[in-house]
Design an enzyme around this catalytic site. Structure first.
Site, mmCIF file in Angstrom:
data_model
loop_
_atom_site.group_PDB
_atom_site.id
_atom_site.type_symbol
_atom_site.label_atom_id
_atom_site.label_comp_id
_atom_site.label_asym_id
_atom_site.label_seq_id
_atom_site.Cartn_x
_atom_site.Cartn_y
_atom_site.Cartn_z
ATOM 1 N N CYS A 149 0.833 -1.222 0.000
ATOM 2 C CA CYS A 149 0.000 0.000 0.000
ATOM 3 C C CYS A 149 0.856 1.257 0.000
ATOM 4 O O CYS A 149 0.733 2.108 -0.895
ATOM 5 C CB CYS A 149 -0.974 -0.030 1.167
HETATM 6 N N1 NAP Z 1 -4.388 -4.149 5.371
HETATM 7 C C1 NAP Z 1 -3.820 -3.507 4.352
HETATM 8 O O1 NAP Z 1 -4.014 -2.281 4.157
HETATM 9 C C2 NAP Z 1 -2.982 -4.246 3.349
HETATM 10 C C3 NAP Z 1 -2.692 -3.633 2.115
HETATM 11 C C4 NAP Z 1 -1.927 -4.339 1.168
HETATM 12 C C5 NAP Z 1 -1.451 -5.604 1.468
HETATM 13 N N2 NAP Z 1 -1.727 -6.166 2.681
HETATM 14 C C6 NAP Z 1 -1.216 -7.513 2.945
HETATM 15 O O2 NAP Z 1 -2.298 -8.425 2.800
HETATM 16 C C7 NAP Z 1 -2.113 -9.518 3.715
HETATM 17 C C8 NAP Z 1 -3.359 -9.623 4.578
HETATM 18 O O3 NAP Z 1 -3.482 -8.410 5.314
HETATM 19 P P1 NAP Z 1 -4.792 -8.064 6.151
HETATM 20 O O4 NAP Z 1 -4.630 -6.664 6.600
HETATM 21 O O5 NAP Z 1 -6.017 -8.468 5.413
HETATM 22 O O6 NAP Z 1 -4.610 -9.046 7.426
HETATM 23 P P2 NAP Z 1 -5.740 -9.699 8.356
HETATM 24 O O7 NAP Z 1 -6.946 -8.828 8.372
HETATM 25 O O8 NAP Z 1 -5.072 -10.002 9.642
HETATM 26 O O9 NAP Z 1 -6.114 -11.073 7.595
HETATM 27 C C9 NAP Z 1 -5.226 -12.188 7.615
HETATM 28 C C10 NAP Z 1 -5.888 -13.356 6.924
HETATM 29 O O10 NAP Z 1 -4.957 -14.438 6.844
HETATM 30 C C11 NAP Z 1 -5.487 -15.588 7.540
HETATM 31 N N3 NAP Z 1 -4.362 -16.310 8.175
HETATM 32 C C12 NAP Z 1 -3.852 -17.479 7.759
HETATM 33 N N4 NAP Z 1 -2.815 -17.841 8.500
HETATM 34 C C13 NAP Z 1 -2.654 -16.886 9.411
HETATM 35 C C14 NAP Z 1 -1.729 -16.711 10.470
HETATM 36 N N5 NAP Z 1 -0.763 -17.599 10.724
HETATM 37 N N6 NAP Z 1 -1.847 -15.591 11.241
HETATM 38 C C15 NAP Z 1 -2.818 -14.679 10.994
HETATM 39 N N7 NAP Z 1 -3.723 -14.803 9.962
HETATM 40 C C16 NAP Z 1 -3.645 -15.904 9.201
HETATM 41 C C17 NAP Z 1 -6.516 -15.033 8.490
HETATM 42 O O11 NAP Z 1 -7.471 -16.047 8.768
HETATM 43 P P3 NAP Z 1 -8.300 -16.103 10.167
HETATM 44 O O12 NAP Z 1 -8.668 -14.689 10.507
HETATM 45 O O13 NAP Z 1 -9.504 -16.922 9.814
HETATM 46 O O14 NAP Z 1 -7.414 -16.736 11.163
HETATM 47 C C18 NAP Z 1 -7.105 -13.883 7.654
HETATM 48 O O15 NAP Z 1 -7.999 -14.396 6.697
HETATM 49 C C19 NAP Z 1 -0.833 -9.205 4.513
HETATM 50 O O16 NAP Z 1 0.248 -9.868 3.934
HETATM 51 C C20 NAP Z 1 -0.693 -7.697 4.357
HETATM 52 O O17 NAP Z 1 0.653 -7.271 4.466
HETATM 53 C C21 NAP Z 1 -2.497 -5.522 3.622
#
Ligand code: NAP
Length: 335
Positions: A149
């Site tokens: 991002c």
């Molecule tokens: N948030 C942003 O603005 C953004 C922008 C660009 C890229 N990203 C990237 O996109 C990815 C996801 O980000 P997010 O913000 O969506 O994170 P998040 O809300 O914490 O979601 C994480 C997802 O991964 C799953 N998961 C699987 N193994 C996991 C583990 N060991 N620990 C924690 N979660 C696990 C979770 O499943 P459960 O909840 O069912 O356990 C959940 O579906 C990351 O790599 C992040 O760097 C994020």
């Protein structure tokens, strides 16, 4: 033509939820599987109630989703995606939203992500997913590492000046992010009482997006400093770019207009951008100011859309030869 079958691994998170929302509205896609960890077994709308009534899909354990899809979107934490990718079918397309495959130098990746990489031999198969700078390679790709991002906002803010060799460097990039950038799981520094009225900097010199920005800008001399801002969605970057020569009149603004002419998702303007003007959309607003031998470029994106899910869908559209804005025609909501 039959529809593209898409699986989303990490669909219960913020980014995964946005990928699912966009794909459910995409005219050429069927969402066939939702992968989660703790949420496995639950219905989609137990975790993403905004999608109630849209589909009967339930979350399955990530490791049970290995086939039945043409394209796998991975919205897993970094350090998880590089363990999952080797187990996916070789002929499937993979669009990874984590940082696991973005950097092309292993030592730099391992220094910034503080772990050994589990599938480095696959990194070279990944094309960096910021279409405005990499469209031709994305057309030929099977695997994409979607730009981060902060990185997307900073790269698209600086790219025209760097590409045209108008920057004398070093470039100083000051970034601000909303709390959704930290994901759905609350932590000590991310929960509401800590963040709501706070404004602070973090990770001076060491943020993971610094090498990503440098790499995409061809090794440009870049200093990046992120801050946490009291908002939920949005990334804003202010890039200070020393110029090699003093421009005439609005020459820098014209350079940006010309660099992004024809780009559906880049809106160039004079002066500041505003995260409120891009919220919920795949736009990046790039604002230009220049005086003497200094340009200040203001980038604003929705971190979850152009900074993540929307850009991932944009990459998929390019990979499949679809109109680049298929499924991405949401206009921003200002409130
Ligand atoms: N948030 C942003 O603005 C953004 C922008 C660009 C890229 N990203 C990237 O996109 C990815 C996801 O980000 P997010 O913000 O969506 O994170 P998040 O809300 O914490 O979601 C994480 C997802 O991964 C799953 N998961 C699987 N193994 C996991 C583990 N060991 N620990 C924690 N979660 C696990 C979770 O499943 P459960 O909840 O069912 O356990 C959940 O579906 C990351 O790599 C992040 O760097 C994020």
């Amino acid at each position: 033509m039959s529809k593209i079958r898409a699986a989303v691994l990490g669909a219960s998170g913020y980014i995964g939820g946005e990928v699912v929302r966009l794909l459910l509205g995409h005219p050429e896609v069927d969402v066939t599987a939702l992968g989660a960890r703790e949420s496995a077994g639950k219905a989609l709308d137990e975790i993403q109630p905004n999608l109630r009534g849209r589909t009967d899909l339930r979350f399955k354990p990530i490791e049970e989703i290995r086939d039945g899809a043409d394209v796998f979107f991975l919205s897993l934490p970094h350090g998880e995606a590089h363990r999952v990718v080797p187990a996916l079918p070789r002929d499937a397309k993979v669009i990874d939203l984590s940082g696991d495959f973005r950097l092309s130098d292993r030592a730099t990746w391992e220094a910034h992500y503080k772990m050994p990489h589990a599938a480095w031999e696959l990194q070279r198969e990944f094309v960096y997913g910021v279409p405005e700078i990499n469209r031709a390679r994305l057309r030929e790709s099977r695997r994409v590492a979607v730009g981060g991002c902060f990185a997307t906002c900073a790269i698209l803010s600086c790219w025209p000046l760097v590409k045209e060799k108008r920057s004398a460097g070093p470039i100083v990039i000051d970034g601000k992010t909303g709390s959704s950038g930290s994901g759905a799981k609350p932590g000590e520094k991310t929960h509401h009482p800590f963040r709501a009225g706070a404004f602070f900097a973090y990770e001076p010199f060491h943020h993971r997006h610094t090498p990503e920005i440098r790499q995409a800008l061809g090794g440009a001399d870049v200093l990046f400093q992120p801050h946490s801002a009291p908002m939920v969605r949005g990334v804003f970057t202010t890039s200070y770019v020393p110029l090699a020569a003093e421009p005439d009149g609005d020459a820098i603004l014209e350079l940006y207009r010309s660099a992004y002419a024809g780009e559906k998702f880049v809106r160039v303007g004079k002066g500041t951008s505003n995260v409120a003007h891009v919220r919920g959309s795949n736009f990046i607003d790039v604002g230009v100011a220049a005086r003497g031998r200094m340009a200040i470029i203001f980038g604003a994106i929705d971190n979850l859309i152009k900074g993540g899910a929307g850009q991932a869908v944009q990459c998929m559209n390019i990979m499949y030869g679809l109109p680049e804005d298929a499924g991405l025609n949401q206009w921003p909501s200002i409130i």
